[in-house]
Design a protein around this motif. Structure first.
Motif, PDB file in Angstrom:
ATOM      1  N   TRP A 152      -5.944  50.438  43.971  1.00 54.17           N
ATOM      2  CA  TRP A 152      -5.553  49.223  44.703  1.00 54.17           C
ATOM      3  C   TRP A 152      -4.050  49.016  44.810  1.00 54.17           C
ATOM      4  N   TRP A 153      -3.278  49.731  43.982  1.00 54.59           N
ATOM      5  CA  TRP A 153      -1.826  49.520  44.014  1.00 54.59           C
ATOM      6  C   TRP A 153      -1.237  50.153  45.270  1.00 54.59           C
ATOM      7  N   LYS A 154      -0.469  49.387  46.019  1.00 52.42           N
ATOM      8  CA  LYS A 154       0.167  49.872  47.245  1.00 52.42           C
ATOM      9  C   LYS A 154       1.661  50.003  46.982  1.00 52.42           C
ATOM     10  N   GLN A 155       2.082  51.226  46.803  1.00 53.18           N
ATOM     11  CA  GLN A 155       3.488  51.485  46.505  1.00 53.18           C
ATOM     12  C   GLN A 155       4.368  50.980  47.645  1.00 53.18           C
ATOM     13  N   ASN A 184       3.136  46.212  46.811  1.00 53.77           N
ATOM     14  CA  ASN A 184       2.860  45.404  45.628  1.00 53.77           C
ATOM     15  C   ASN A 184       4.113  45.256  44.771  1.00 53.77           C
ATOM     16  N   ARG A 185       4.186  44.153  44.070  1.00 52.42           N
ATOM     17  CA  ARG A 185       5.249  43.946  43.094  1.00 52.42           C
ATOM     18  C   ARG A 185       4.618  43.680  41.730  1.00 52.42           C
ATOM     19  N   GLY A 186       5.227  44.218  40.694  1.00 55.58           N
ATOM     20  CA  GLY A 186       4.703  43.958  39.364  1.00 55.58           C
ATOM     21  C   GLY A 186       5.007  45.095  38.412  1.00 55.58           C
ATOM     22  N   PHE A 187       4.436  44.964  37.203  1.00 54.49           N
ATOM     23  CA  PHE A 187       4.726  45.922  36.138  1.00 54.49           C
ATOM     24  C   PHE A 187       3.485  46.147  35.290  1.00 54.49           C
ATOM     25  N   VAL A 188       3.393  47.367  34.760  1.00 55.43           N
ATOM     26  CA  VAL A 188       2.454  47.662  33.690  1.00 55.43           C
ATOM     27  C   VAL A 188       3.185  47.396  32.380  1.00 55.43           C
ATOM     28  N   TRP A 189       2.602  46.551  31.546  1.00 52.27           N
ATOM     29  CA  TRP A 189       3.235  46.183  30.281  1.00 52.27           C
ATOM     30  C   TRP A 189       2.584  46.961  29.150  1.00 52.27           C
ATOM     31  N   VAL A 193       5.031  58.720  39.536  1.00 53.05           N
ATOM     32  CA  VAL A 193       5.912  58.076  40.516  1.00 53.05           C
ATOM     33  C   VAL A 193       5.154  57.091  41.401  1.00 53.05           C
ATOM     34  N   ASN A 194       3.833  57.286  41.567  1.00 50.49           N
ATOM     35  CA  ASN A 194       3.059  56.404  42.438  1.00 50.49           C
ATOM     36  C   ASN A 194       2.437  55.222  41.698  1.00 50.49           C
ATOM     37  N   SER A 195       2.670  55.141  40.410  1.00 46.20           N
ATOM     38  CA  SER A 195       2.134  54.021  39.635  1.00 46.20           C
ATOM     39  C   SER A 195       3.126  52.870  39.622  1.00 46.20           C
ATOM     40  N   PRO A 196       2.666  51.668  39.276  1.00 45.77           N
ATOM     41  CA  PRO A 196       3.613  50.557  39.151  1.00 45.77           C
ATOM     42  C   PRO A 196       4.650  50.869  38.080  1.00 45.77           C
ATOM     43  N   VAL A 228      -9.745  46.088  38.895  1.00 46.81           N
ATOM     44  CA  VAL A 228      -9.484  46.491  40.282  1.00 46.81           C
ATOM     45  C   VAL A 228      -9.356  45.212  41.109  1.00 46.81           C
ATOM     46  N   PHE A 229      -8.189  45.029  41.719  1.00 51.95           N
ATOM     47  CA  PHE A 229      -7.957  43.872  42.590  1.00 51.95           C
ATOM     48  C   PHE A 229      -8.159  44.270  44.051  1.00 51.95           C
ATOM     49  N   PHE A 230      -8.717  43.363  44.800  1.00 55.84           N
ATOM     50  CA  PHE A 230      -8.827  43.516  46.248  1.00 55.84           C
ATOM     51  C   PHE A 230      -7.759  42.593  46.835  1.00 55.84           C
ATOM     52  N   THR A 231      -6.592  43.167  47.048  1.00 56.90           N
ATOM     53  CA  THR A 231      -5.379  42.365  47.231  1.00 56.90           C
ATOM     54  C   THR A 231      -5.392  41.534  48.511  1.00 56.90           C
TER      55      THR A 231
END
Length: 498
Positions: free
Chosen positions: A114-117, A120-125, A136-139, A190-193
């Motif tokens: 679901w992440w759209k490089q 989307n904005r955000g971070f994996v913590w 490179v394609n991950s948040p 899984v988000f359906f943005t």
């Protein structure tokens, strides 16, 4: 010596005086009448129902047909707007994804769905850096602050709950520009943005909002809270509320050291701010085991926003891996996100069959007439998470029958033909499942239908309006295939069985 004229007023003088008095009275009464008229006009206009609707003024001044066009234009212009004057978009949302370095390697495949490089904005913590290079394609990732100074006294919980509970506050402190919402989720959420944007667009981000949903299992809510948004299903916090939370959270956390989870701690601190949960049932915690067919085939009339715990439920489609099944569902999401898993009901009157469509996912065919009220209840193709409750779910369900002929014949989405035109064609086929029992009826057996073809038009729903299911028409009903058309229901149209 005074003259007589000095002592007695002449008739002409008296007439002039009377005329002056009459004119003064006339002018005074006119002013009073004019003032009274303005006052009455003010009362009428200020209490007129047209002040509540621009459509009403349009109808008064430009006629009913012009008002209809005007209303349509206004709906388009105002859809999704808040007091800031612009519609909420994906660019206004910042995601905080709770993860750990140890599980990232396996969980990242869910985020990749679901992440759209670049959009989307955000971070994996994370709790620490991973041993392998970051994809490179991950948040982008962040390392959470040290939380060892906080108390944790739950006998069976994990200290990581404190770290995860602070993700929204830590993300807020990054000072990112143009943020309206902070959305929290797990690394297996899984988000359906597109639908998430639609749901958040219903609310004013300048207000204090805490949006999410409960667990599907009653005992989980009894243990943790019915008033809490579950973090795996995801929840959204508006910018001003995140600001307030960041200010008080560190002081608040030690008061709730005995709680189990991170979402409990967030809920507890928001309760101290006096902010209740705004429930949106499209967020799915999925505290379930088994098959989600029952849930998704009778989804609430609301956008599908998220799914969680996908590692512990069966793949959404038969004969696929979990990730492959989700990729398959994403074809429907891409074609028509507003419509995906929305339920429609229709009848084959010649055969006395009932068809329940979950668009983009499945078609269920019953060999008898089923009432719409019952079709809204999910079939128990799933089991509860754990526990002892007599009524384990927070919604009505229907048990599966031991007689396979009493259960529906299920066809799953096979193809989704999205050519970019308003008209969308999708097909659904029967697929053999391991352990599935077949109905051996020789007459009027729904399992004879091997393919269902559905024609629909892409819809753009204003989810702030009163919801209503779409209607479906049986276009053709052959020996082994059926064609259905889905459309907006007409005024006053019902889904009454034959």
């Amino acid at each position: 010596m005074q003259r007589k004229g000095d002592l007695e007023e002449s008739p002409r003088a008296r007439t002039n005086v009377f005329e002056m008095l009459r004119q003064l009275c006339w002018k005074g009464s006119g002013a009073v009448a004019l003032g009274w008229g303005f006052y009455v006009l003010f009362l009428v206009l200020s209490t007129h129902p047209c002040w509540e609707s621009s459509d009403c003024w349009a109808a008064l001044f430009i006629g009913s047909q012009g008002a209809t066009k005007f209303a349509a234009t206004q709906t388009i212009r105002s859809s999704g707007k808040t007091s800031s004057g612009s519609a909420t978009g994906l660019e206004h949302i910042v995601f905080g994804i709770a993860a750990s370095a140890d599980k990232w390697k396996w969980r990242k495949e869910y985020i990749d769905l679901w992440w759209k490089q670049g959009k989307n904005r955000g971070f994996v913590w994370l709790d620490r850096e991973t041993s392998e290079p970051w994809p490179v394609n991950s948040p982008p990732f962040k390392i959470s602050e040290d939380t060892s100074r906080f108390k944790f006294t739950h006998p069976n919980g994990y200290r990581s709950a404190i770290r995860i509970s602070r993700i929204v506050s830590e993300t807020f402190r990054l000072g990112l520009p143009d943020v309206r919402w902070f959305v929290m989720g797990d690394d297996d959420t899984v988000f359906f943005t597109e639908n998430l944007v639609k749901v958040l667009g219903k609310y004013d981000h300048n207000q204090y909002y805490y949006i999410g949903s409960n667990s599907e299992c009653a005992e989980q809510n009894m243990v943790h809270s019915f008033s809490m948004a579950y973090g795996g299903g995801g929840f959204a916090i508006s910018y001003p509320l995140a600001k307030a939370l960041a200010r008080i959270q560190d002081e608040c956390l030690d008061r709730y050291s005995s709680l189990y989870g991170s979402d409990q701690r967030v809920h507890a601190c928001l309760a101290e701010l006096g902010v209740p949960l705004t429930k949106e049932p499209g967020f799915h915690q999925v505290d379930l085991h088994g098959k989600l067919l029952g849930i998704l085939a009778a989804h609430p009339l609301t956008p599908l926003v998220s799914l969680h715990h996908l590692d512990v439920v069966a793949p959404l489609f038969p004969n696929m891996s979990r990730v492959e099944a989700l990729q398959h569902l994403m074809k429907a999401v891409k074609a028509d996100p507003d419509r995906v898993v929305q339920q429609s009901m229709c009848y084959d009157r010649r055969r006395n069959w009932t068809l329940s469509v979950s668009w983009g996912y499945s078609v269920q065919i019953y060999g008898r007439i089923m009432l719409p009220r019952l079709l809204e209840y999910p079939l128990e193709t799933f089991k509860f998470w754990m526990g002892w409750a007599r009524f384990p779910f927070v919604f009505n369900t229907r048990p599966l029958s031991q007689d396979p002929c009493q259960n529906p014949s299920v066809l799953y989405m096979e193809t989704m033909n999205d050519s970019g035109s308003p008209e969308i064609f999708s097909s659904y086929t029967r697929q053999a499942e391991v352990g599935e029992k077949s109905c051996n009826a020789t007459v009027n057996n729904p399992e004879e239908i091997k393919r269902v073809r559905i024609v629909s038009h892409k819809i753009i729903v204003d989810w702030r309006q009163a919801p209503r299911r779409q209607c479906c028409d049986l276009v053709s009903s052959g020996k082994s295939d059926i064609e259905i058309s889905i459309r907006n229901c007409r005024e006053g149209e019902s889904m009454s069985p034959p």
